[in-house]
Design a protein around this motif. Structure first.
Motif, short mmCIF file in Angstrom:
data_model
loop_
_atom_site.label_atom_id
_atom_site.label_comp_id
_atom_site.label_asym_id
_atom_site.label_seq_id
_atom_site.Cartn_x
_atom_site.Cartn_y
_atom_site.Cartn_z
N THR A 185 0.87 -1.16 0.00
CA THR A 185 0.00 0.00 0.00
C THR A 185 0.92 1.21 0.00
N PRO A 186 0.38 2.42 -0.21
CA PRO A 186 1.24 3.60 -0.15
C PRO A 186 1.92 3.76 1.21
N ASN A 187 1.34 3.17 2.25
CA ASN A 187 1.90 3.32 3.59
C ASN A 187 2.67 2.10 4.06
N ILE A 224 -11.92 12.18 4.61
CA ILE A 224 -10.51 12.20 4.26
C ILE A 224 -10.34 11.49 2.94
N GLU A 225 -9.73 12.17 1.97
CA GLU A 225 -9.41 11.57 0.69
C GLU A 225 -7.90 11.49 0.61
N GLY A 226 -7.38 10.28 0.82
CA GLY A 226 -5.93 10.09 0.84
C GLY A 226 -5.56 9.07 1.89
N ASP A 227 -4.28 8.97 2.17
CA ASP A 227 -3.77 7.95 3.08
C ASP A 227 -3.38 8.58 4.41
N ALA A 228 -3.52 7.81 5.48
CA ALA A 228 -3.14 8.27 6.81
C ALA A 228 -2.42 7.15 7.54
N GLY A 286 -9.20 5.98 1.13
CA GLY A 286 -7.76 5.80 1.03
C GLY A 286 -7.29 4.73 2.00
N SER A 287 -6.01 4.74 2.29
CA SER A 287 -5.40 3.70 3.13
C SER A 287 -5.15 4.21 4.54
#
Length: 120
Positions: free
Chosen positions: A3-5, A30-34, A48-49
């Motif tokens: 994943t991106p994270n 939230i649109e994106g990764d955290a 997102g992730s």
């Protein structure tokens, strides 16, 4: 799988004693990764992730994407992919995801559509 994270195959370490808790409020989208070194509580919507040692998706919470955690509690909804050492699906949980886990508890009433893969 990545994943991106980070890796879905590698769970985060448990939260440290000084780790802070983050809450995503019910009216938050939230649109994106955290990612966090502490716990995350999702009351709103995440597109997102998420990656954290402890993640709770509250009854009002929705996640569309991947969730990677050491401990995951779901009272709301997740669609996507889950990788967590310990997974608990409450009676109100609605999960449409493949789940990689070491231990899983599915309470009566929880909805799960997807494949389970136990990782020792």
């Amino acid at each position: 799988m990545k994943t991106p994270n980070g890796d879905l195959d590698r769970w985060p370490d448990p939260a440290g004693a000084n780790a802070r808790r983050s809450a995503f409020a019910q009216d938050l989208v939230i649109e994106g990764d955290a990612s966090s070194s502490g716990s995350i509580e999702v009351q709103g919507n995440v597109l997102g992730s998420l990656r954290a040692p402890e993640i709770t998706v509250a009854g009002s919470g929705r996640v569309e994407g991947s969730v990677v955690a050491h401990e995951l509690v779901v009272l709301g909804a997740i669609s996507g992919m889950i990788s967590a050492r310990n997974v608990q699906l409450a009676p109100s949980a609605v999960v449409q995801a493949d789940v990689i886990h070491e231990r899983i508890a599915i309470e009566a009433g929880a909805v799960l559509e997807g494949r389970l893969q136990r990782k020792a």
